[in-house]
Structures are given as C-alpha cells and as structure tokens.
Motif scaffolding. Sequence first.
Motif, PDB file in Angstrom:
ATOM      1  N   ILE A  45     -13.378 -51.437  14.549  1.00 52.68           N
ATOM      2  CA  ILE A  45     -13.114 -50.776  15.818  1.00 52.68           C
ATOM      3  C   ILE A  45     -14.094 -51.274  16.870  1.00 52.68           C
ATOM      4  O   ILE A  45     -15.273 -51.524  16.582  1.00 52.68           O
ATOM      5  CB  ILE A  45     -13.180 -49.236  15.662  1.00 52.68           C
ATOM      6  N   ASP A  48     -16.262 -49.474  22.235  1.00 52.96           N
ATOM      7  CA  ASP A  48     -15.771 -48.409  23.104  1.00 52.96           C
ATOM      8  C   ASP A  48     -14.642 -47.603  22.469  1.00 52.96           C
ATOM      9  O   ASP A  48     -14.137 -46.645  23.065  1.00 52.96           O
ATOM     10  CB  ASP A  48     -15.311 -48.971  24.456  1.00 52.96           C
ATOM     11  N   GLY A  49     -14.207 -47.980  21.279  1.00 54.62           N
ATOM     12  CA  GLY A  49     -13.204 -47.223  20.551  1.00 54.62           C
ATOM     13  C   GLY A  49     -11.778 -47.447  21.002  1.00 54.62           C
ATOM     14  O   GLY A  49     -10.859 -46.813  20.476  1.00 54.62           O
ATOM     15  N   ASN A  50     -11.532 -48.368  21.929  1.00 55.99           N
ATOM     16  CA  ASN A  50     -10.187 -48.530  22.487  1.00 55.99           C
ATOM     17  C   ASN A  50      -9.263 -49.400  21.639  1.00 55.99           C
ATOM     18  O   ASN A  50      -8.036 -49.282  21.745  1.00 55.99           O
ATOM     19  CB  ASN A  50     -10.269 -49.119  23.900  1.00 55.99           C
ATOM     20  N   HIS A  51      -9.825 -50.285  20.831  1.00 58.26           N
ATOM     21  CA  HIS A  51      -9.011 -51.187  20.035  1.00 58.26           C
ATOM     22  C   HIS A  51      -9.601 -51.346  18.639  1.00 58.26           C
ATOM     23  O   HIS A  51     -10.806 -51.151  18.440  1.00 58.26           O
ATOM     24  CB  HIS A  51      -8.897 -52.572  20.691  1.00 58.26           C
ATOM     25  N   ASP A  74      -4.090 -51.137  19.592  1.00 64.24           N
ATOM     26  CA  ASP A  74      -4.551 -50.121  20.533  1.00 64.24           C
ATOM     27  C   ASP A  74      -4.789 -48.815  19.780  1.00 64.24           C
ATOM     28  O   ASP A  74      -3.921 -48.340  19.042  1.00 64.24           O
ATOM     29  CB  ASP A  74      -3.506 -49.907  21.628  1.00 64.24           C
ATOM     30  N   SER A  75      -5.949 -48.206  19.949  1.00 64.81           N
ATOM     31  CA  SER A  75      -6.313 -47.046  19.141  1.00 64.81           C
ATOM     32  C   SER A  75      -5.703 -45.745  19.641  1.00 64.81           C
ATOM     33  O   SER A  75      -5.891 -44.698  19.007  1.00 64.81           O
ATOM     34  CB  SER A  75      -7.839 -46.897  19.090  1.00 64.81           C
ATOM     35  N   ARG A  76      -4.988 -45.780  20.743  1.00 63.37           N
ATOM     36  CA  ARG A  76      -4.317 -44.565  21.229  1.00 63.37           C
ATOM     37  C   ARG A  76      -2.829 -44.587  20.908  1.00 63.37           C
ATOM     38  O   ARG A  76      -2.300 -43.639  20.337  1.00 63.37           O
ATOM     39  CB  ARG A  76      -4.530 -44.417  22.742  1.00 63.37           C
ATOM     40  N   ALA A 359     -16.732 -46.154  16.118  1.00 60.78           N
ATOM     41  CA  ALA A 359     -17.073 -46.524  17.495  1.00 60.78           C
ATOM     42  C   ALA A 359     -18.254 -45.691  17.976  1.00 60.78           C
ATOM     43  O   ALA A 359     -18.695 -44.747  17.310  1.00 60.78           O
ATOM     44  CB  ALA A 359     -15.860 -46.315  18.401  1.00 60.78           C
ATOM     45  N   ASP A 361     -18.390 -43.447  20.225  1.00 61.89           N
ATOM     46  CA  ASP A 361     -18.086 -42.044  20.453  1.00 61.89           C
ATOM     47  C   ASP A 361     -17.747 -41.286  19.181  1.00 61.89           C
ATOM     48  O   ASP A 361     -17.389 -40.106  19.228  1.00 61.89           O
ATOM     49  CB  ASP A 361     -16.937 -41.900  21.460  1.00 61.89           C
ATOM     50  N   THR A 363     -15.265 -42.169  17.009  1.00 62.09           N
ATOM     51  CA  THR A 363     -13.905 -42.422  16.533  1.00 62.09           C
ATOM     52  C   THR A 363     -13.955 -43.306  15.295  1.00 62.09           C
ATOM     53  O   THR A 363     -14.631 -44.335  15.276  1.00 62.09           O
ATOM     54  CB  THR A 363     -13.064 -43.107  17.622  1.00 62.09           C
ATOM     55  N   HIS A 381      -9.941 -39.309  15.645  1.00 65.87           N
ATOM     56  CA  HIS A 381     -10.738 -39.115  16.854  1.00 65.87           C
ATOM     57  C   HIS A 381     -11.682 -37.929  16.692  1.00 65.87           C
ATOM     58  O   HIS A 381     -11.413 -37.021  15.896  1.00 65.87           O
ATOM     59  CB  HIS A 381      -9.821 -38.898  18.055  1.00 65.87           C
TER      60      HIS A 381
END
Length: 659
Positions: A45, A48-51, A74-76, A359, A361, A363, A381
Amino acid sequence: MKRFARAVLSAALAALATQTAVAAPLQPLDERDLRSQVALLSPAIAPDGNHVALVVRRADFEKNAYRNELVLVDSRGGATRTLVRERADVAGPVWSPSGDRLAYVATPAKEPDAKDEPSPQLFVLRMDGGEPVRITDAKKGVEAYAWRPDGRGFAFLTRDVAADERRIKAHDDWFEITDNAWTSRAAPVPAHLWTIGADGKHARRITHGTWSLGGDPVYAPDGRSVYAVRTPSASPNHYRLRAVVRVGLATGRVDAISLGHADSVDVAPDGRHVLYRAEHPQAFSQSELFVSDLDGRDAHDRSARLDRNVGFGVFAAHDTVVVGANDRTRSRLFSLAADGTPRALPLGDVDLGGGATVARDGTLAFIGATPVHPSELYVLHPNASAPQRLTHYNDAVAHHALGRTRTIVWRSADGFDADGVLTEPLNAVRGKTYPLMVMIHGGPTATSRESFSGFAQLMAARGWYVFQPNYRGSDNHGRRWAQATVPHITSAPAQDVLDGVDAVRKLGVVDTARIGVSGWSEGGLLTSWLIGHDHRWRAAMSGAAVNDWTGYADMTDAKDFSPSFIGRSPWTGSTERALYEAESPLSYAADVKTPTLIMTDAGDQRVPTPLSYEFFHAVRATGTPVEMVVFPVNGHFPSDPLHREEVNHRWIDWFARHF
C-alpha cells in the motif's frame, strides 16, 4: 402500435432470458476450472493509502509457466491499472518513502551477445509517467532490497561470485560436503549487503565474509545503518542459527540485535524501535514478535499474550503492531497494543491469505479468502467494521456449486482441544453415508483452515467428505500445542488424526468402508505411519513423506529440524537411534495392507526423494498393492502449472478408483 408491441415482446423475452440465466444451477468445480484461478502476491500500500501495488500471477498451461503482472489498485473503489505486463518474475514491489515511485525486481531480457542468462535486477517506475528505469547490474541478481529513508538510494542483497569460479568453468567443479542437502550441485555462496544510488550510480559493497545475509533489509531512520538477518555460514540449512544484525554503512561493522534465532525485522515509524520475529525461548516451534531499542536493548515479547505463531508483524498507527496468525481454523489479523493486549481485527468471514501492508493513516491492505471465494485483495480502513474487497480476479472460480466447510472439534486423550475442517459433498442427503477423504496438512507448523480450498472442493464435487485435521505441532493453538509433538514427531500427531477421524465418524455421515488417508510432506509422513498402524483405510496417498528419520537427518537441507523435534543425531548412541527408528514409518512397512500411491519430485531437497524409494520397495516386497510416481523436477513440490495439476489429478483419481 405494431412497433410498440414488438418492443414489449422483445423486453419480455429479454427479461425471461435473464431470469432463466439467473435460475440456471451452478455447476460443480472441475479440475479444468482451477486453471483460471489467479494468485495474488506481495501487496504494497502507498504511504498515503490511496493505492495498492500488487503482483497478479496467472498460469500459462501452453508454455507450462507462470506470468506475472504488476498492477495498481485504487484503495477506495478498486479500479485497476496494469503497470508491468506479463513478466515471468516481476516481484517485490516497494514504494518510495514519499510515494512518488515504485520499485520492483524483474529479470531483464537477454542481450543478443550475452553468454550468461540474465539475473533479477532492481527497477524503478515513476508514478507520474515514464518507462521503468533499471537500477542495478548485480551479476548474481538482487535477492532483496530497501529504499533509503530519503528516497535517494537503496540497500540490496546479492550473492557473491564463487571464489573458485574459474576452476568450476574449467569443469574442475568438485565440492566438499559439510551440511549440504543431497541435491547440492555446488558449494553454497554467501549473500552480502550493497548500496546504490536511486540513479543507478555509485554501487558499493558493504559487507564481506564467509557468513551470509538474508531476509528483507531495512534502513535505520538516520540512513547510516541497515538491519538484516545473518546466518553464520554461506549455507542457509541451519535455520535456527539466524539472527538480526545491524550493519554500519560507513564501516561495515556488524552488531547482533536479536535474542537468538530471528528471521525478519522492521523499524518503527517513530524511529526508536525495531520489531523482529524470533522463536519463543521455551517453544522453538512458535515464532513471536519482539520489540527492542534500535541497538537491541530492552527487548520484550510483544505477542506473548496472544500466544500464537506469528506469521508477520508490521508497525501501525498509535504504537500498535498488526500481526497475522493462525487461530483455531481461521487465519486472522490482530492488533497488539503497547502492553501486548491482543485484539482481533474485524475481518468477518475473510481469512488472511498472506502478509499485510499498512499506510501512514493505519489503512491495511491484505490478500484474503472466504470459504466460498479464492484470494482477492482487501483493505481495512481505520475504524471500519469489516474489510472491503477491491478485486474480482477469482469470481469465475467462485461461481460454482461448492461444498459447505465447517469446523470439527474433539478432545485428545491427553487433554488437548483439537480441531479440523470438514467439507461436505455437494447435495449431501440427510441419512445417507459418503466416502471420507482424510487430507493431512504438511508442516507440522501449519494449519488447515475454513478458507477456500480448490483441491478439497474438487473432492467434494466427487461426492466425498473431506476432513483436514489439525494435529499437535500445528500452529493454531499456542505454544503447548505446538511443542506437544516433541520428541514423538510422528506417533503423537498420528493419534490426533485418528481421534479426529473418530469424531467425524460419530456424525453418522461416513461410509466406514470407504475412508482414505493422504497428505504431502508431514502429511505424507503421517499417512505412511497410519497405514502401518491402522487398517481402516480403503486407500492411501503418501506424498514426499519422511519415511525414515535417519535418512532425512543426513540428507535434508533443513538440518535443524530433526535435532530440534526428535533429539541428537541417531548416530550418537543406541538410545537416539532407537527413537529415530521408532518414529519412522519405514520400520513398520511390513504391516502396510492399504493400497498406496506414492508421489514425489525427482530432486526434493527438503524431504529427500530416496526416502520414498525405500518405502515403495519395502511395501512392494510385502505384496500390498503400491504404485510410485516421480515428477522429473526439483523442489519439495512441483512449481510449474502442468505438474502441479498432474499431482492433483493423480491424487484424486487414485481414490476414485478405490472408493
């Protein structure tokens, strides 16, 4: 009006077709269906945890090889983009500290005039576009690497060139045997630490010696030293002698960090502590997580209260550590507070299928599977009540009629709580009995779990119950259970298997005249033992079995295994020799009455191939029906798609013929 009527009729027919398609019954799983199963590896990951970077592996049956792709998820929402296509060995993605670049290892194409085959090298790909840039030119390839904390360089491990390479190339290539496996073809060569700039310049060797480094290196926060795992010689065969060390980059000085055996290391985000996995001081077969200062002082067992064999550990937010461990018939993620208090993370019916990555944060990204769906990529998350599935690579495999899998529990004669998983045949009818396949896992440090097993489902599709017992030595019930197999490495866990089979029989669903037993490695060992001591079996399959513990001790690459689990070398005295023989299935081959299939690889370095030959000829001499199949490959289990498929086919077909 006619046009409107035709439109209504078309819509009605379409709706009917859709309903028919939805109502179509799911088909049982077939061997060919598993050809489309995708393996997911090495999730990483972004900071920033986005991908999440991920290796996707597919089998190419025409070329009998595996093809890897490096993808970005994409992590979302789960949107996926391919970064590197169809490279046979792309592996090990690691994000730069800032998240603007992604490093990975792959083998470059062979140059037209090159004499030697290319070795895996380090590449870097910018996330804002551009082609991958090759960083290293290590003659023996890159085995592991780490980004420098400022993102301006790397540390990596590579094997030395053999000191007598010129003599070897001249075919004067004899070598001396010390603790080598029987399959050795050359003397072992150590791996050492190098550094290099992120631009591929200024490669510099840091360590030297006959000892070796392994594991994944990790930088200290100031970038002046690197942590790695050291073995005292070039041979990796004495795995209990490994230890975490800190290497000074300016001087090459090596300082011990860990308490005894350790095999992985990480550095905390706060830059003040290291985390390493090491065996428990009183229970060598269970690994725990230790946290210490950067110099190794004030070490304590963070996972002591969890009391499970820890597969990995990563630092997360708020001084917590996230670990993966088998727990009864599940594989779970746990959060360990600063005082070691464990908390199971909310995974629902998802079982952990490998490592996890975190990540900044908090995640988490990990590979997971459910009882009815093979591996996919999931994220959890912070403060979420359940994980989110991001990928759908294995939907086609999951879209079949599958047998229900549940946990079976029983109590051993000496007071242990034991368990296993039972998969039901498709469309089982209440009051009817069915054949039972006992499928024993290897290890012993492993666990049979409720998560998806394509192999078990193939058997369930045949109309069989499939029982996968967890015997003592399994890593799902803590230290006492893990150590309870010492020194009776075969006889004690075999009794657990028999007790488990009796527990399944009490359910009243088993045709007791059609019970088979099988397994690979430790599972093969227990199979060979059981057919020499119990005659309830209709048929047996013994794969890569330790049929003779003395031969195993002398020829295996895992030199610490038998001294740890059984005792000193059998050649040191009559008492030791008697114990090794008493725990060896070969000693009881004359009592085998069960039709048996034996399978193994031609060059198995872990459980030496000759042990299967011995057992085959011993059973054959008694007149008991026995067949032996050898696959012309090296390794403890075939690594190519076609031979792996053939193992499964012959395994199932043997019992289909006898049930």
